[in-house]
Scaffold this motif. Structure first.
Motif, PDB file in Angstrom:
ATOM      1  N   VAL A   1       0.845  -1.196   0.000  1.00 48.06           N
ATOM      2  CA  VAL A   1       0.000   0.000   0.000  1.00 48.06           C
ATOM      3  C   VAL A   1       0.880   1.247   0.000  1.00 48.06           C
ATOM      4  N   GLY A   2       0.421   2.265  -0.723  1.00 50.20           N
ATOM      5  CA  GLY A   2       1.121   3.542  -0.739  1.00 50.20           C
ATOM      6  C   GLY A   2       0.143   4.694  -0.652  1.00 50.20           C
ATOM      7  N   ILE A   3       0.683   5.901  -0.523  1.00 50.24           N
ATOM      8  CA  ILE A   3      -0.116   7.125  -0.430  1.00 50.24           C
ATOM      9  C   ILE A   3       0.238   8.012  -1.612  1.00 50.24           C
ATOM     10  N   ALA A   4      -0.776   8.646  -2.210  1.00 52.44           N
ATOM     11  CA  ALA A   4      -0.539   9.526  -3.351  1.00 52.44           C
ATOM     12  C   ALA A   4      -0.028  10.878  -2.885  1.00 52.44           C
ATOM     13  N   SER A   5       0.921  11.411  -3.628  1.00 50.52           N
ATOM     14  CA  SER A   5       1.417  12.764  -3.350  1.00 50.52           C
ATOM     15  C   SER A   5       0.749  13.781  -4.261  1.00 50.52           C
ATOM     16  N   ALA A   6       0.616  13.434  -5.540  1.00 51.63           N
ATOM     17  CA  ALA A   6       0.073  14.382  -6.516  1.00 51.63           C
ATOM     18  C   ALA A   6      -0.350  13.631  -7.763  1.00 51.63           C
ATOM     19  N   ILE A   7      -1.218  14.276  -8.547  1.00 47.49           N
ATOM     20  CA  ILE A   7      -1.597  13.780  -9.867  1.00 47.49           C
ATOM     21  C   ILE A   7      -0.963  14.698 -10.905  1.00 47.49           C
ATOM     22  N   TRP A   8      -0.278  14.103 -11.853  1.00 47.21           N
ATOM     23  CA  TRP A   8       0.375  14.886 -12.900  1.00 47.21           C
ATOM     24  C   TRP A   8      -0.644  15.693 -13.702  1.00 47.21           C
ATOM     25  N   PRO A   9      -0.262  16.841 -14.215  1.00 47.23           N
ATOM     26  CA  PRO A   9      -1.139  17.548 -15.155  1.00 47.23           C
ATOM     27  C   PRO A   9      -1.320  16.711 -16.420  1.00 47.23           C
ATOM     28  N   HIS A  10      -2.515  16.720 -16.963  1.00 53.99           N
ATOM     29  CA  HIS A  10      -2.787  15.880 -18.128  1.00 53.99           C
ATOM     30  C   HIS A  10      -3.968  16.434 -18.915  1.00 53.99           C
TER      31      HIS A  10
ATOM     32  N   PHE B   1      -8.624  19.214 -19.908  1.00 54.18           N
ATOM     33  CA  PHE B   1      -7.332  19.470 -19.280  1.00 54.18           C
ATOM     34  C   PHE B   1      -7.498  19.511 -17.771  1.00 54.18           C
ATOM     35  N   THR B   2      -6.560  18.901 -17.068  1.00 53.97           N
ATOM     36  CA  THR B   2      -6.533  18.939 -15.612  1.00 53.97           C
ATOM     37  C   THR B   2      -5.135  19.367 -15.164  1.00 53.97           C
ATOM     38  N   PRO B   3      -5.008  20.475 -14.450  1.00 54.55           N
ATOM     39  CA  PRO B   3      -3.690  20.898 -13.982  1.00 54.55           C
ATOM     40  C   PRO B   3      -3.164  19.964 -12.890  1.00 54.55           C
ATOM     41  N   VAL B   4      -1.929  20.172 -12.505  1.00 52.48           N
ATOM     42  CA  VAL B   4      -1.343  19.344 -11.453  1.00 52.48           C
ATOM     43  C   VAL B   4      -2.183  19.447 -10.187  1.00 52.48           C
ATOM     44  N   VAL B   5      -2.364  18.325  -9.516  1.00 49.81           N
ATOM     45  CA  VAL B   5      -3.129  18.273  -8.272  1.00 49.81           C
ATOM     46  C   VAL B   5      -2.198  17.832  -7.152  1.00 49.81           C
ATOM     47  N   GLU B   6      -1.941  18.725  -6.239  1.00 55.51           N
ATOM     48  CA  GLU B   6      -1.191  18.388  -5.022  1.00 55.51           C
ATOM     49  C   GLU B   6      -2.213  18.069  -3.938  1.00 55.51           C
ATOM     50  N   PHE B   7      -2.267  16.804  -3.505  1.00 60.66           N
ATOM     51  CA  PHE B   7      -3.203  16.471  -2.444  1.00 60.66           C
ATOM     52  C   PHE B   7      -2.817  17.219  -1.164  1.00 60.66           C
TER      53      PHE B   7
ATOM     54  N   SER C   1     -10.380  17.828  -5.180  1.00 53.92           N
ATOM     55  CA  SER C   1      -9.366  18.459  -4.337  1.00 53.92           C
ATOM     56  C   SER C   1      -9.475  19.974  -4.322  1.00 53.92           C
ATOM     57  N   ALA C   2     -10.088  20.555  -5.354  1.00 52.18           N
ATOM     58  CA  ALA C   2     -10.258  22.007  -5.371  1.00 52.18           C
ATOM     59  C   ALA C   2     -11.372  22.462  -4.441  1.00 52.18           C
ATOM     60  N   SER C   3     -12.204  21.514  -3.988  1.00 52.65           N
ATOM     61  CA  SER C   3     -13.365  21.862  -3.163  1.00 52.65           C
ATOM     62  C   SER C   3     -13.291  21.317  -1.747  1.00 52.65           C
ATOM     63  N   VAL C   4     -12.663  20.140  -1.570  1.00 50.18           N
ATOM     64  CA  VAL C   4     -12.599  19.506  -0.252  1.00 50.18           C
ATOM     65  C   VAL C   4     -11.207  18.899  -0.063  1.00 50.18           C
ATOM     66  N   PRO C   5     -10.762  18.694   1.187  1.00 50.52           N
ATOM     67  CA  PRO C   5      -9.496  18.003   1.411  1.00 50.52           C
ATOM     68  C   PRO C   5      -9.575  16.558   0.906  1.00 50.52           C
ATOM     69  N   THR C   6      -8.638  16.164   0.067  1.00 54.43           N
ATOM     70  CA  THR C   6      -8.659  14.820  -0.505  1.00 54.43           C
ATOM     71  C   THR C   6      -7.312  14.135  -0.334  1.00 54.43           C
ATOM     72  N   ALA C   7      -7.377  12.797  -0.366  1.00 50.20           N
ATOM     73  CA  ALA C   7      -6.170  11.981  -0.294  1.00 50.20           C
ATOM     74  C   ALA C   7      -6.453  10.679  -1.022  1.00 50.20           C
ATOM     75  N   MET C   8      -5.391   9.940  -1.357  1.00 42.72           N
ATOM     76  CA  MET C   8      -5.543   8.669  -2.048  1.00 42.72           C
ATOM     77  C   MET C   8      -4.611   7.615  -1.467  1.00 42.72           C
ATOM     78  N   LEU C   9      -5.105   6.376  -1.475  1.00 43.40           N
ATOM     79  CA  LEU C   9      -4.295   5.205  -1.163  1.00 43.40           C
ATOM     80  C   LEU C   9      -4.171   4.357  -2.423  1.00 43.40           C
ATOM     81  N   PHE C  10      -2.998   3.793  -2.647  1.00 39.58           N
ATOM     82  CA  PHE C  10      -2.791   2.897  -3.779  1.00 39.58           C
ATOM     83  C   PHE C  10      -2.508   1.485  -3.278  1.00 39.58           C
ATOM     84  N   VAL C  11      -3.054   0.495  -3.992  1.00 40.19           N
ATOM     85  CA  VAL C  11      -2.793  -0.911  -3.710  1.00 40.19           C
ATOM     86  C   VAL C  11      -1.874  -1.450  -4.803  1.00 40.19           C
TER      87      VAL C  11
END
Length: 402
Positions: A195-204, A313-319, A356-366
């Protein structure tokens, strides 16, 4: 739960899933979600944009902890992308109840609609509408390959399209959103962590390239007399690979439409969709600019007309760092090894990124041992899925039961 959901929308030939928004398979997935909610005594509701919610506690109380993902798929997608997060959310709730914890905040499991964008060409439609990142007018203009508009598809599925739009009051009631997802890459496999934790989503983003030439007979038109847009498209695909390698980005032409699409006809139109992602905005701009520049040079030389349209388009997302750090602290304290949980970035978009632009968000990866995703070969081992459920349960306990 996994056995019940697994057959829904699975194609008998490819073995992949075709759970497109508002299709019969999607409605069957939605019925499954509602049954899971009702079996647990949760308060079930569908919001104005067709997203599903299952509540433990008062939905109106505010400061809720929400978890979940999506159930739709890409064409011939895998079993884990999306559904693992929803199944794990219900399983984590079961785990918390077995622990006998006392909830101090409302908890909800959600299924966001049309995350993959496989039918209407725009990803995360349900969460974009809720967050006000997709206007009602633009949503009404969305069409599938058969020309069916999004409102018509919703209406045929029994939903009222006249209600869609921003949902700030609902989002204001969310104190934290945590999405579990199978990793779409091999970072965890390389570190040996389940398991890991997400830091950010790349812009795409997604760009449509329209190459227009001249239809003609494939058996009688001399090569030197042809205005064949397929050749320019093919050169552009190769240019995309070169630009991605030079910049360290990702660039993929994964969808194509051809007119008149005859074996013995030179095309009049080749329409290709570019998906490009990078670790930062400057790199993404550089790779897309390079691809478009090359495409225009090829087109001018061959007498081909070219239009390029950015469709999404989605800019970079820093959780949110505070929530991310809280997850890391919870998981480090609950683990057997006591070592830090890996924190990693991802090139894949998610509903958590939109919200993430509206509420605090986080992600877990399996962990995904092969890194394969958007394919029937997508896989996560059962032990790792169980580890993901336990990690999600630990996180929810730390957030909603403290």
């Amino acid at each position: 739960m996994w056995r019940e959901l697994a057959p829904v929308g699975r194609h008998p030939d490819s073995g992949g899933y075709r759970r497109y928004a508002w299709s019969a398979a999607d409605l069957e997935c939605r019925a499954w979600f509602r049954a899971q909610a009702e079996a647990r005594g949760l308060t079930y509701e569908t919001d104005r944009n067709g997203n599903q919610w299952a509540w433990l506690g008062d939905p109106l109380a505010g400061d809720a902890v929400v978890t979940g993902s999506h159930l739709d798929s890409v064409p011939d997608g895998g079993a884990f992308d999306g559904p693992l997060g929803v199944v794990s959310s219900f399983a984590a709730l079961d785990e918390l109840r077995s622990r006998g914890v006392a909830f101090t905040r409302p908890l909800a499991v959600t299924n966001f609609g049309d995350e993959e964008g496989a039918r209407f060409g725009l990803a995360c439609v349900g969460s974009r509408l809720a967050a006000g990142q997709l206007t009602v007018a633009d949503a009404h203009r969305l069409r599938d390959a058969d020309g069916i508009a999004l409102p018509a598809a919703m209406e045929s599925a029994g939903y009222d399209p006249d209600t869609i739009g921003p949902d700030p009051e609902r989002l204001a009631r969310i104190g934290a959103f945590v999405e579990l997802h199978v990793e779409q890459g091999r970072a965890l496999d390389l570190t040996g962590d389940p398991v890991g934790i997400a830091s950010a989503i790349w812009p795409h983003g997604r760009w449509r390239f329209d190459f227009r030439g001249e239809a003609n007979h494939a058996g009688t038109t001399r090569l030197v007399d042809r205005r064949d847009p397929m050749l320019t498209y093919a050169e552009t695909v190769l240019a995309a690979r070169r630009e991605a390698e030079l910049t360290g980005a990702l660039a993929t032409f994964g969808k194509i439409a051809v007119e008149p699409n005859g074996v013995n006809a030179i095309p009049s139109l080749v329409r290709g969709w570019l998906d490009s992602r990078a670790a930062d905005q400057a790199t993404l701009d550089a790779v897309v600019t390079g691809i478009e520049r090359a495409a225009r040079e090829y087109a001018e030389r061959a007498g081909i007309d070219l239009d390029v349209v950015r469709e999404s388009f989605t800019p970079v997302v820093e959780f949110e760092h505070a929530l991310r750090d809280e997850l890391a602290k919870i998981l480090e304290g609950s683990g057997d090894t006591g070592r830090p949980v890996p924190v990693l970035g991802t090139g894949a978009g998610h509903d958590a990124g939109i919200l993430s632009a509206s509420v605090p968000t986080a992600m877990l990866f399996v962990r995904n041992p092969t890194g394969i995703s958007h394919s029937p070969a997508e896989h996560a081992a059962e032990d790792d899925c169980v580890a993901g459920v336990r990690a999600l349960a630990d996180v929810l306990e730390g957030l909603a039961c403290s």
